[in-house]
Design a protein around this motif. Structure first.
Motif, PDB file in Angstrom:
ATOM      1  N   THR A  61       1.066  -1.137   0.082  1.00 13.75           N
ATOM      2  CA  THR A  61       0.128  -0.106   0.099  1.00 13.75           C
ATOM      3  C   THR A  61       0.802   1.110  -0.073  1.00 13.75           C
ATOM      4  N   LEU A  64      -0.776   3.776  -2.274  1.00 16.01           N
ATOM      5  CA  LEU A  64      -1.977   3.650  -2.195  1.00 16.01           C
ATOM      6  C   LEU A  64      -2.814   4.830  -1.410  1.00 16.01           C
ATOM      7  N   GLU A  66      -5.673   6.346   1.086  1.00 19.38           N
ATOM      8  CA  GLU A  66      -6.553   5.995   2.104  1.00 19.38           C
ATOM      9  C   GLU A  66      -8.213   5.869   1.718  1.00 19.38           C
ATOM     10  N   GLN A  77       0.695   6.596   3.943  1.00 19.36           N
ATOM     11  CA  GLN A  77       0.810   5.652   3.042  1.00 19.36           C
ATOM     12  C   GLN A  77       1.658   4.327   3.754  1.00 19.36           C
ATOM     13  N   SER A  90      -7.014  -4.729  -3.672  1.00 20.72           N
ATOM     14  CA  SER A  90      -5.607  -4.145  -3.575  1.00 20.72           C
ATOM     15  C   SER A  90      -5.808  -2.826  -3.337  1.00 20.72           C
ATOM     16  N   LEU A  92      -6.164   0.462   0.015  1.00 17.62           N
ATOM     17  CA  LEU A  92      -5.718   0.927   1.507  1.00 17.62           C
ATOM     18  C   LEU A  92      -6.807   1.323   2.207  1.00 17.62           C
TER      19      LEU A  92
END
Length: 652
Positions: A61, A64, A66, A77, A90, A92
């Motif tokens: 993550t 990525l 939130e 992150q 996949s 977060l």
């Protein structure tokens, strides 16, 4: 804490489980880590362990964003999120994460000193070049810039999980090239292992295998919180606050009389809060009572669990028994199962820090009356009446042996129903209170802390944390509450810059050591005459009268200044010291303060249409500079300094 002790204590092997792991990682797993990005370390790690974890799913993550609701002012992150295997996306999403794994390319970023974990051995803590002052302050943490940054980073990640979910605890793994650490966070603090040299020791993989086969309770999930049925959601949407809500949870609270069964409540799902994992962690929610089909107020918190410290639900029972007016009815309360923090137990065993870590216990209560925030007043008189009603409750509670100790803008609510013995306002949040003898306030079971909401604490408590807190400090807090609400929600002669400077510098002073400085006391010694409230003359006179009386406590710091408009309230003194003495005598009890309110409320001519409006509050220039800095840590600090002023703080 030794890794094997950590695993056996916090992730015991269930019956019929395989033998503890004896596998280790290959030494070349993190090849050339100095040239490797953290994201690449994550990929190699996930590839190495995933086949051994049938019930878990590891997701990189590190790039990525939130997906869970958040009030964080900055982006988090984490490198790797661990989910249950059924979560196959996949993404977060902290509200679904089991725990995080963070990777660092160099050991210089380890936030912890290397500790030899011999129980009860004061000489086993590595100092690693730290100054004696730093060792005394916290012997377990590095003081380097890199160490402090990573400590803040993993603390934020633990908060992501503990604030978006209802958990008793969570874990975090911190992985470097040659070693790793395991951390367990609860509301008492964090327990950290000594380094695990995962190329030679099996404990890191053993942790993952144990977690994979552990049940939700051992993993730290609150088993009294779950998802409501669609029918329950439809019922909850009948109350106004839930009409547009999409994410709900159902909370179960056991009745004290177990024969009466369990009560269930629908609340909105929590969101990420800018805080630290440890502490009281109060979460207050409008809730729908499924059993009684009504709107209520549900409070969830982790109370200090020490002998003689009353649970808040027990405090309400005592207040109701004593017929204290202007408080809501508490229909249900109690501790939640066996939910207790554990950090203090191991701080004593391994670190000799038990004197600064208080045990905490999970507590919930339900209030049948939901008040309106003080800052949402329809008229200035309504606001003043609510503060007066709260002080009536405060006095009655004090005479019944309970001192509140946290009068704040969030705890004084507007509510009016004479049939319920609530006349204009009510005082809530009694979880910081202490038991006292009104004739001798020295009796207390509290830890040695000053308690309350920082912006509204009395001036001498702000300046000196060792002062014993008394009812007079609460009376002064009521003044600061009214002043804050007035300045930030009623037009005055102060422009935005003056208003903002006062709220920031006087009411939210920066802390140096344990002191917030003398600014509040100095302000009390001078009239509010420069603050012109236009047609709010009754409110202005009340505020100035309160200021004069409260300022008499700070007579040693400066001679008292008197505003001529309120001399008639006290008479003209022959000399100023005699006025101080006269005013000090007014603070022997609540009587005179309440009379000032009664006099003001009894006057004609209060405005009827001066409803609260949120006035502009400016950000100070230095924080604006930090916000535009290229340093993420500096920007984060700036955001913290600009947060909503009514933030609770209990300061050691």
């Amino acid at each position: 804490m030794p890794p094997k002790d950590f695993l056996d204590q916090f992730l015991p092997l269930p019956d019929k489980s395989p033998n503890p792991c004896d596998r280790i990682f290959k030494e070349e797993m993190f090849s050339h880590p100095d040239k490797m990005k953290e994201a690449k370390m994550v990929d190699q790690f996930v590839s190495a362990v995933s086949e051994h974890l049938p019930n878990l799913r590891l997701v990189n993550t590190s790039r990525l964003s939130e997906k869970a609701p958040t009030k964080y002012p900055y982006r988090c992150q984490p490198d790797c999120a661990v989910y249950k295997a059924v979560n196959d996306r996949s993404v977060l999403n902290s509200s679904l994460v089991e725990f995080f794994i963070e990777f660092k390319t160099t050991s210089e970023k380890d936030p912890f000193v290397n500790i030899q974990c011999a129980p009860n051995d004061e000489n086993q803590v590595g100092t690693e070049g730290k100054s004696q002052a730093a060792i005394k302050d916290n012997p377990f943490m590095r003081t380097s810039a890199d160490g402090r940054q990573v400590a803040g980073q993993i603390t934020a990640y633990a908060t992501l999980v503990l604030s978006t979910q209802y958990r008793t605890h969570t874990f975090l793994a911190l992985v470097f090239k040659d070693f790793s650490r395991l951390i367990r966070w609860d509301r008492g603090g964090a327990v950290v292992t000594s380094p695990i040299f995962h190329n030679k020791e099996p404990h890191l993989l053993d942790f993952l295998l144990r977690y994979d086969c552990a049940n939700d309770d051992v993993r730290g999930h609150d088993m009294t919180v779950g998802l409501p049925t669609e029918g329950e959601v439809q019922l909850a949407r009948t109350i106004p606050e839930f009409a547009e809500t999409n994410s709900f949870l159902r909370v179960a609270i056991q009745s004290p009389d177990r024969d009466q069964g369990t009560n269930h409540y629908i609340i909105t799902a929590p969101y990420t809060q800018l805080d630290i994992p440890a502490g009281r962690w109060t979460r207050a929610s409008i809730a729908y009572d499924i059993n009684r089909k009504m709107r209520v107020f549900l409070k969830d918190s982790w109370r200090v669990f020490l002998p003689g410290v009353l649970a808040e639900g027990d405090v309400y029972a005592k207040l109701h028994q004593s017929l204290v007016p202007n408080i809501p009815h508490c229909s249900l309360s109690g501790d939640v199962g066996d939910h207790e923090s554990k950090t203090h137990e191991f701080a004593k065993k391994y670190g000799n820090l038990s004197n600064v870590i208080s045990p905490r216990r999970h507590h919930r209560l339900v209030l049948d009356h939901v008040g309106k925030p003080l800052k949402d007043f329809k008229s200035s008189r309504e606001m003043v009446k609510a503060v007066y009603a709260s002080l009536i409750a405060h006095e009655a509670a004090y005479q019944a042996g309970i001192l509140h100790r946290d009068l704040s803008a969030g705890n004084l609510l507007i509510f009016d129903d004479g049939a319920l013995n609530i006349n204009g306002g009510m005082l809530i949040d009694w979880d910081h209170c202490k038991a006292v003898d009104p004739q001798n306030e020295l009796t207390t079971a509290r830890p040695h802390t000053r308690t309350g909401t920082w912006q509204f604490m009395a001036a001498d408590l702000i300046e000196n944390s060792s002062i014993r807190q008394t009812f007079v400090h609460d009376l002064e807090s009521a003044f600061w509450v009214m002043l804050w609400v007035t300045i930030s929600h009623l037009p005055s002669s102060w422009e935005a810059s003056r208003r903002s400077s006062f709220l920031d510098n006087i009411m939210n002073p920066r802390v140096c050591g344990n002191s917030g400085g003398p600014g509040k006391a100095a302000m009390l010694r001078n009239p509010l005459g420069r603050l012109k409230l236009g047609f709010h003359q009754h409110l202005a006179t009340l505020l100035e009268s309160l200021r004069m009386v409260l300022a008499s406590r700070y007579v040693e710091k400066a001679p008292i200044s008197v505003d001529p408009i309120i001399l008639d309230e006290f008479g003209t003194p022959e000399k100023k010291p005699s006025l101080d003495e006269k005013l000090m005598a007014k603070l022997n009890n609540h009587k005179f303060i309440l009379e000032l309110f009664e006099s003001a409320l009894g006057k004609d001519g209060w405005p009827e249409d001066d409803a609260a409006e949120q006035l502009e509050i400016l950000v100070s220039n230095d924080i604006q500079i930090i916000r535009h800095s290229s340093s993420k840590r500096s920007r984060d600090a700036a955001e913290e300094n600009c947060s909503e002023p009514a933030v609770k703080r209990t300061t050691l």
